[in-house]
Design a protein around this motif. Structure first.
Motif, mmCIF file in Angstrom:
data_model
loop_
_atom_site.group_PDB
_atom_site.id
_atom_site.type_symbol
_atom_site.label_atom_id
_atom_site.label_comp_id
_atom_site.label_asym_id
_atom_site.label_seq_id
_atom_site.Cartn_x
_atom_site.Cartn_y
_atom_site.Cartn_z
ATOM 1 N N ASN A 142 -10.106 -25.548 1.594
ATOM 2 C CA ASN A 142 -10.357 -26.252 0.344
ATOM 3 C C ASN A 142 -9.057 -26.461 -0.430
ATOM 4 O O ASN A 142 -7.975 -26.115 0.030
ATOM 5 C CB ASN A 142 -11.370 -25.475 -0.502
ATOM 6 N N ALA A 143 -9.179 -26.986 -1.650
ATOM 7 C CA ALA A 143 -7.997 -27.346 -2.445
ATOM 8 C C ALA A 143 -7.139 -26.135 -2.817
ATOM 9 O O ALA A 143 -5.977 -26.288 -3.187
ATOM 10 C CB ALA A 143 -8.437 -28.072 -3.715
ATOM 11 N N TRP A 144 -7.694 -24.934 -2.705
ATOM 12 C CA TRP A 144 -6.950 -23.733 -3.102
ATOM 13 C C TRP A 144 -5.669 -23.549 -2.313
ATOM 14 O O TRP A 144 -4.758 -22.850 -2.744
ATOM 15 C CB TRP A 144 -7.820 -22.484 -2.919
ATOM 16 N N TRP A 145 -5.607 -24.151 -1.126
ATOM 17 C CA TRP A 145 -4.439 -23.910 -0.281
ATOM 18 C C TRP A 145 -3.155 -24.442 -0.915
ATOM 19 O O TRP A 145 -2.075 -23.950 -0.645
ATOM 20 C CB TRP A 145 -4.639 -24.537 1.106
ATOM 21 N N THR A 146 -3.269 -25.450 -1.819
ATOM 22 C CA THR A 146 -2.080 -26.123 -2.368
ATOM 23 C C THR A 146 -1.160 -25.148 -3.092
ATOM 24 O O THR A 146 0.055 -25.116 -2.857
ATOM 25 C CB THR A 146 -2.496 -27.247 -3.337
ATOM 26 N N CYS A 147 -1.740 -24.342 -3.991
ATOM 27 C CA CYS A 147 -0.900 -23.421 -4.766
ATOM 28 C C CYS A 147 -0.264 -22.359 -3.876
ATOM 29 O O CYS A 147 0.818 -21.853 -4.178
ATOM 30 C CB CYS A 147 -1.709 -22.773 -5.890
ATOM 31 N N LEU A 148 -0.910 -22.034 -2.759
ATOM 32 C CA LEU A 148 -0.347 -21.052 -1.834
ATOM 33 C C LEU A 148 0.737 -21.656 -0.947
ATOM 34 O O LEU A 148 1.771 -21.036 -0.701
ATOM 35 C CB LEU A 148 -1.462 -20.469 -0.962
ATOM 36 N N MET A 149 0.502 -22.888 -0.472
ATOM 37 C CA MET A 149 1.516 -23.543 0.353
ATOM 38 C C MET A 149 2.785 -23.785 -0.441
ATOM 39 O O MET A 149 3.897 -23.583 0.066
ATOM 40 C CB MET A 149 0.979 -24.861 0.908
ATOM 41 N N ASP A 150 2.649 -24.204 -1.690
ATOM 42 C CA ASP A 150 3.824 -24.401 -2.544
ATOM 43 C C ASP A 150 4.589 -23.090 -2.711
ATOM 44 O O ASP A 150 5.821 -23.066 -2.681
ATOM 45 C CB ASP A 150 3.386 -24.921 -3.926
ATOM 46 N N LEU A 151 3.848 -22.016 -2.898
ATOM 47 C CA LEU A 151 4.463 -20.707 -3.068
ATOM 48 C C LEU A 151 5.198 -20.279 -1.802
ATOM 49 O O LEU A 151 6.335 -19.791 -1.837
ATOM 50 C CB LEU A 151 3.361 -19.694 -3.411
ATOM 51 N N LYS A 152 4.547 -20.502 -0.649
ATOM 52 C CA LYS A 152 5.136 -20.104 0.629
ATOM 53 C C LYS A 152 6.417 -20.884 0.920
ATOM 54 O O LYS A 152 7.379 -20.327 1.470
ATOM 55 C CB LYS A 152 4.111 -20.325 1.746
ATOM 56 N N LYS A 153 6.449 -22.173 0.561
ATOM 57 C CA LYS A 153 7.624 -23.007 0.836
ATOM 58 C C LYS A 153 8.826 -22.587 0.004
ATOM 59 O O LYS A 153 9.973 -22.842 0.387
ATOM 60 C CB LYS A 153 7.301 -24.472 0.543
ATOM 61 N N ASN A 154 8.574 -21.949 -1.135
ATOM 62 C CA ASN A 154 9.671 -21.637 -2.051
ATOM 63 C C ASN A 154 10.021 -20.152 -2.141
ATOM 64 O O ASN A 154 10.908 -19.783 -2.905
ATOM 65 C CB ASN A 154 9.312 -22.159 -3.450
ATOM 66 N N SER A 155 9.300 -19.322 -1.377
ATOM 67 C CA SER A 155 9.600 -17.892 -1.358
ATOM 68 C C SER A 155 9.253 -17.343 0.021
ATOM 69 O O SER A 155 8.524 -17.966 0.783
ATOM 70 C CB SER A 155 8.792 -17.138 -2.435
ATOM 71 N N VAL A 156 9.774 -16.160 0.303
ATOM 72 C CA VAL A 156 9.467 -15.506 1.580
ATOM 73 C C VAL A 156 8.440 -14.416 1.314
ATOM 74 O O VAL A 156 8.664 -13.522 0.494
ATOM 75 C CB VAL A 156 10.733 -14.895 2.219
ATOM 76 N N PHE A 157 7.298 -14.501 2.005
ATOM 77 C CA PHE A 157 6.232 -13.514 1.854
ATOM 78 C C PHE A 157 5.801 -12.987 3.215
ATOM 79 O O PHE A 157 5.934 -13.669 4.229
ATOM 80 C CB PHE A 157 4.990 -14.148 1.199
ATOM 81 N N HIS A 158 5.271 -11.757 3.215
ATOM 82 C CA HIS A 158 4.447 -11.307 4.327
ATOM 83 C C HIS A 158 3.038 -11.830 4.036
ATOM 84 O O HIS A 158 2.473 -11.536 2.973
ATOM 85 C CB HIS A 158 4.416 -9.775 4.411
ATOM 86 N N ILE A 159 2.476 -12.609 4.955
ATOM 87 C CA ILE A 159 1.141 -13.172 4.735
ATOM 88 C C ILE A 159 0.156 -12.515 5.695
ATOM 89 O O ILE A 159 0.306 -12.611 6.918
ATOM 90 C CB ILE A 159 1.140 -14.704 4.903
ATOM 91 N N ILE A 160 -0.839 -11.833 5.120
ATOM 92 C CA ILE A 160 -1.890 -11.175 5.893
ATOM 93 C C ILE A 160 -3.163 -11.999 5.707
ATOM 94 O O ILE A 160 -3.696 -12.092 4.597
ATOM 95 C CB ILE A 160 -2.130 -9.726 5.409
ATOM 96 N N ALA A 161 -3.621 -12.641 6.772
ATOM 97 C CA ALA A 161 -4.820 -13.493 6.703
ATOM 98 C C ALA A 161 -5.957 -12.828 7.459
ATOM 99 O O ALA A 161 -5.809 -12.482 8.640
ATOM 100 C CB ALA A 161 -4.523 -14.869 7.282
ATOM 101 N N LEU A 162 -7.088 -12.645 6.784
ATOM 102 C CA LEU A 162 -8.254 -12.000 7.379
ATOM 103 C C LEU A 162 -9.443 -12.949 7.316
ATOM 104 O O LEU A 162 -9.719 -13.529 6.263
ATOM 105 C CB LEU A 162 -8.593 -10.710 6.613
ATOM 106 N N THR A 163 -10.143 -13.111 8.429
ATOM 107 C CA THR A 163 -11.298 -14.012 8.441
ATOM 108 C C THR A 163 -12.270 -13.592 9.525
ATOM 109 O O THR A 163 -11.888 -12.965 10.517
ATOM 110 C CB THR A 163 -10.859 -15.472 8.684
ATOM 111 N N ALA A 164 -13.539 -13.951 9.333
ATOM 112 C CA ALA A 164 -14.533 -13.728 10.382
ATOM 113 C C ALA A 164 -14.556 -14.910 11.346
ATOM 114 O O ALA A 164 -14.827 -14.751 12.526
ATOM 115 C CB ALA A 164 -15.916 -13.511 9.772
ATOM 116 N N THR A 165 -14.258 -16.094 10.834
ATOM 117 C CA THR A 165 -14.290 -17.306 11.662
ATOM 118 C C THR A 165 -13.287 -18.319 11.150
ATOM 119 O O THR A 165 -13.482 -18.875 10.070
ATOM 120 C CB THR A 165 -15.692 -17.964 11.623
#
Length: 878
Positions: A142-165
């Motif tokens: 959904n649209a929520w990804w925008t604020c995260l992608m912008d953040l990721k492009k401008n900083s270095v993070f450890h990203i932990i993604a958890l999902t069932a599917t």
């Protein structure tokens, strides 16, 4: 390292599958991503807390709802603190602490408050937030990804993604965004692991088919007849044929090369249509695409999909370029609108939307639900705990009388309630729970009062049946009533609960469910898997619980494959891992494991359903199959299955594709040769006496070439084109594996991994890695799939060729997989290993003029399989 995180420590032993996942964590996090698939019940929240503790950085944890956000804090305090609570946390993203719990919505709202986005990026740097945990990461499409992608492009993070599917059935763009943010899947906790550890119960999926009502059948048949008539007419329409032959693509292809290269399917559709109506295509038009005069193209049949592509371009995509013919195009548009195939700028000859909407809403499914509920009640008696989930409420049917029940023409919460109330035994065990309407039977009022005071609610008897009560909260939130009805269900006061998937599909927990009916037709892999997850949780009060999950499908009587509803189910089942219905059970994903016939004629539906109901009552067998199948493996392995193509019977197909065609020829030739030799020798005995033995040999060879030369040519060509297909695919797998190794994608030792390629079933080829981890399996299967699928738009092509092959017109085109195709250096490494295993080839860069011409030629070679499923990625427990 943040000191406060050192105070957190998991208080209990790790389950075996959790310990295995954590063991490989360090190697997976090297690219700053850790993407994990973990089904409901696997403890992924606890795993997430352990991972952020290991990283030791300030962390922002994001969840899709407040309920799930609060669960994170609760799990942390309950499972990771011994003597005192952890205090260095915050629920406010604007005032972060060492660990901050928030929601995607809150972050998105926070993001929008910054006019200068540089201030937003700086905020996270100022607060030293270096780890992002994305819970239920599938929501990020959904649209929520925008604020995260912008953040990721401008900083270095450890990203932990958890999902069932993961959202595999989203659009390619959305899926690309998802994986760009979360990274490739690193590891997966498998459902069989959870069943083995008794964290999930044994379970099985069943499909109950229904036949459309007579009115629906008439509508479908009439629609198909009109489309068939249109198809016949347009093939004979001289005006339309003239319109296409004067199209710029066909008339002057050299002038429009860029357009042709961009949209191959449009040009293909024009050629396929002209070929279908018997028009002789000028071969000079094909030379611009790289075909030589002697080369022949095998055009596919003009089916409704190709017709749809043609008219989608003519009436929508390409319309501005056809402005001079607008008057004629408008007449085509009006004709298609009258046929109901052109709506909202979309052409649909197959009737996917129109007919699918009719079938998915079919009231025949209401009778299916009644049959399932009655069968499950007869089987389970008082142990029945059934939930029925659907999409809409349909309040307009609330006060319909029993005499008019046949007037219900849509599926929904209230229609299901009316049918079950009217047609099933023990209606007092029935209840409805949705966001806007709650119904209980008056017989459970005392049980209701034992949980909460009746004064907090109002109870209104239904017009049509005063024994049922509409329940309305007085100033209470809907979560309160959800909790109460859930408790009544768990206590056994309610045996059949009907609700909406939006309220009960994700996050709702009722472990006692042992029969789930999914009467939902709007949904994705994600929502279907979340709903299904409600029924497979373990129940501490019933350790022998098994779960039956029922899927409904209304069959299209004009389609032997079952139609759109069955197709949708097949796609959904790619996300479900379960035990097969076969005599010797194994664990796999996909629809095939149910052993449902490929063809589903309407007249066989009743027999098929009776067999399914009988199988579903044998719940002991479900547990036995899980135990037997789990014992045969240790982990889920991803395989690439290359599907058998063509309509030939299996034995003939086998001879062509999977056996050495030359060997068959030699056997055939031997017997023919013996007959030929004896006959020739008898007839030429006088020749030996008159001319001598040498002349006889020359005469024999000449007669042999005349009689068998063409057969030998055909057999040799067939062998060079196909050979041992499974061996060839195995060699492709080795080329991919060695390339992954040389480019340092493998985290395991190369010598520990082998490529396994073999035949299964009725002629499919399966290829997989043995000894690889989940990440390596994922890379391998994706690369092999891209290599074997019809060509789209790769940067590099590899052509298996030689002077001999080219003379026989048997060049083979393959797309270099994306993982090797982004840089020439990588493509050259792949070419080196391809040459080692598969022989001579050419590497073609497709972004220049010559390369694009060959790319278009390659696409046209693959056009025959454009809409066929050529490969399938399958998960198998091994």
């Amino acid at each position: 390292m943040i000191k406060s995180l050192d105070t957190l420590e998991f208080k209990f032993p790790w389950r075996s599958y959790q310990a295995e996942l954590l063991k490989h964590f360090n190697s997976h996090i090297e690219d700053n991503h850790f993407h994990v698939i973990a089904p409901p019940g696997s403890g992924k929240t606890i795993l997430g807390i352990e991972i952020l503790r290991k990283l030791g950085k300030k962390t922002l944890i994001l969840a899709p709802t407040l309920t799930i956000r609060n669960q994170w804090e609760d799990r942390m305090q309950s499972f990771f603190t011994e003597t005192s609570n952890f205090e260095a946390f915050s629920f406010d993203v604007k005032s972060p602490s060492d660990i901050t719990f928030s929601t995607y919505q809150s972050l998105h709202a926070f993001y929008k408050t910054f006019e200068d986005k540089n201030d937003y990026y700086q905020f996270f740097k100022t607060h030293n937030i270096e780890t992002l945990v994305l819970d239920e990461a599938h929501h990020l499409k959904n649209a929520w990804w925008t604020c995260l992608m912008d953040l990721k492009k401008n900083s270095v993070f450890h990203i932990i993604a958890l999902t069932a599917t993961p959202p595999y059935d989203s659009s390619r763009i959305e899926l690309s965004k998802y994986f760009n943010l979360c990274g490739e899947v690193d590891d997966e906790i498998a459902v069989p692991d959870l069943v083995r550890e008794s964290d999930l119960c044994p379970h099985q999926d069943y499909v109950y088919f229904s036949k459309p009502e007579d009115l629906e059948i008439n509508f479908i048949v009439d629609y198909r007849r009109k489309i068939a008539d249109f198809n016949d007419e347009i093939l004979k329409d001289e005006d339309f044929i003239s319109f296409l032959t004067n199209h710029r693509f066909y008339k002057n292809p050299n002038w429009h090369l860029d357009e042709l290269y961009t949209d191959t399917q449009y040009f293909s559709a024009i050629l396929i249509f002209l070929n279908a109506c018997g028009f002789e295509i000028d071969h000079q038009k094909l030379e611009v695409l790289g075909f030589e005069q002697k080369e022949m193209i095998q055009f596919p049949k003009l089916d409704l999909q190709w017709l749809g592509i043609l008219f989608q371009n003519l009436l929508v995509t390409d319309r501005e370029q056809l402005i001079e013919q607008e008057a004629y195009v408008l007449t085509l548009e009006k004709k298609l609108r009258r046929l109901n195939v052109f709506e909202k700028n979309t052409i649909d000859f197959v009737g996917e939307q129109l007919l699918y909407k009719s079938l998915s809403n079919s009231p025949s499914k209401l009778k299916s639900i009644v049959s399932i509920v009655n069968a499950e009640r007869e089987s389970l008696k008082t142990d029945l705990n059934c939930v029925i989930l659907t999409d809409y409420i349909r309040k307009e049917f609330l006060n319909i009388s029993s005499e008019k029940i046949d007037d219900i023409n849509k599926i929904g919460v209230i229609p299901i309630f009316q049918y079950v109330r009217h047609c099933c035994d023990k209606p007092e065990e029935l209840a409805v729970l949705s966001g806007s309407i709650v119904i209980i039977h008056k017989s459970i009022l005392k049980a209701f009062e034992a949980i909460v005071s009746l004064d907090d609610f109002s109870f209104s008897p239904l017009e049509i049946d005063a024994s049922f009560l509409l329940v309305t909260a007085k100033g209470k939130s809907k979560n309160s009533i959800v909790h109460i009805i859930t408790q009544l269900f768990e206590n056994g006061n309610i045996k059949v609960l009907i609700g909406t998937k939006s309220l009960l599909g994700e996050g709702w927990d009722a472990p006692s469910i042992n029969s789930l009916i999914l009467a939902s037709f709007i949904g994705s892999f994600v929502s279907s898997n979340q709903m299904r997850g409600r029924a497979i949780r373990k129940d501490l009060d019933s350790p022998d619980k098994t779960g039956n999950i029922w899927h409904l499908a209304c069959v299209d009587p004009t389609n032997l494959d079952g139609g759109k509803e069955v197709d949708t189910l097949k796609r959904r089942f790619e996300a479900f891992v379960g035990v097969t219905n076969s005599t010797i059970p194994y664990i796999s994903n996909g629809f095939d494991r149910l052993n449902i016939p490929e063809k589903i004629p309407v007249e066989s539906i009743e027999t098929l359903n009776d067999s399914t109901l009988k199988r579903a009552t044998n719940r002991i067998l479900i547990s036995e199959k899980w135990n037997n199948a789990i014992g045969k493996g240790t982990k889920l392995t991803k395989e690439v299955k290359v599907l058998k193509t063509g309509n030939l019977p299996y034995k003939k197909q086998q001879q062509i594709y999977y056996f050495d065609a030359l060997r068959f020829f030699v056997v055939d030739l031997f017997f023919a040769f013996m007959l030929f030799y004896v006959e020739f020798a008898i007839e030429s005995f006088n020749l030996i006496l008159q001319r001598g033995l040498l002349y006889f040999i020359y005469a024999f060879l000449a007669a042999f070439v005349a009689g068998f030369g063409y057969k030998f040519y055909k057999a040799l060509k067939l062998y060079l084109r196909h050979g041992y297909l499974y061996k060839k695919i195995g060699k492709m797998g080795l080329a991919i594996l060695d390339t992954l190794n040389e480019l340092s994608y493998l985290t395991s030792t190369r010598n520990a991994i082998t490529v396994n390629s073999h035949l299964v079933g009725k002629g499919d080829v399966v290829c997989n890695l043995d000894g690889a981890n989940a990440f390596e399996n994922s890379l391998f299967s994706k690369a092999l799939t891209q290599l074997l699928e019809p060509i789209d738009s790769p940067r590099y092509l590899i052509i298996k060729t030689s002077a001999f092959r080219k003379r026989l017109d048997i060049e083979n085109f393959y797309a270099i997989p994306e993982i090797f195709g982004d840089k020439k250096e990588k493509a050259l490494v792949f070419q080196k290993h391809w040459s080692h295993y598969l022989g001579r080839n050419k590497l073609i860069y497709t972004r220049n003029i010559e390369g694009r011409k060959l790319l278009l030629k390659a696409r046209l070679f693959h056009v025959y399989n454009a809409f066929k499923e050529v490969t399938k990625e399958v998960m198998v427990w091994k």
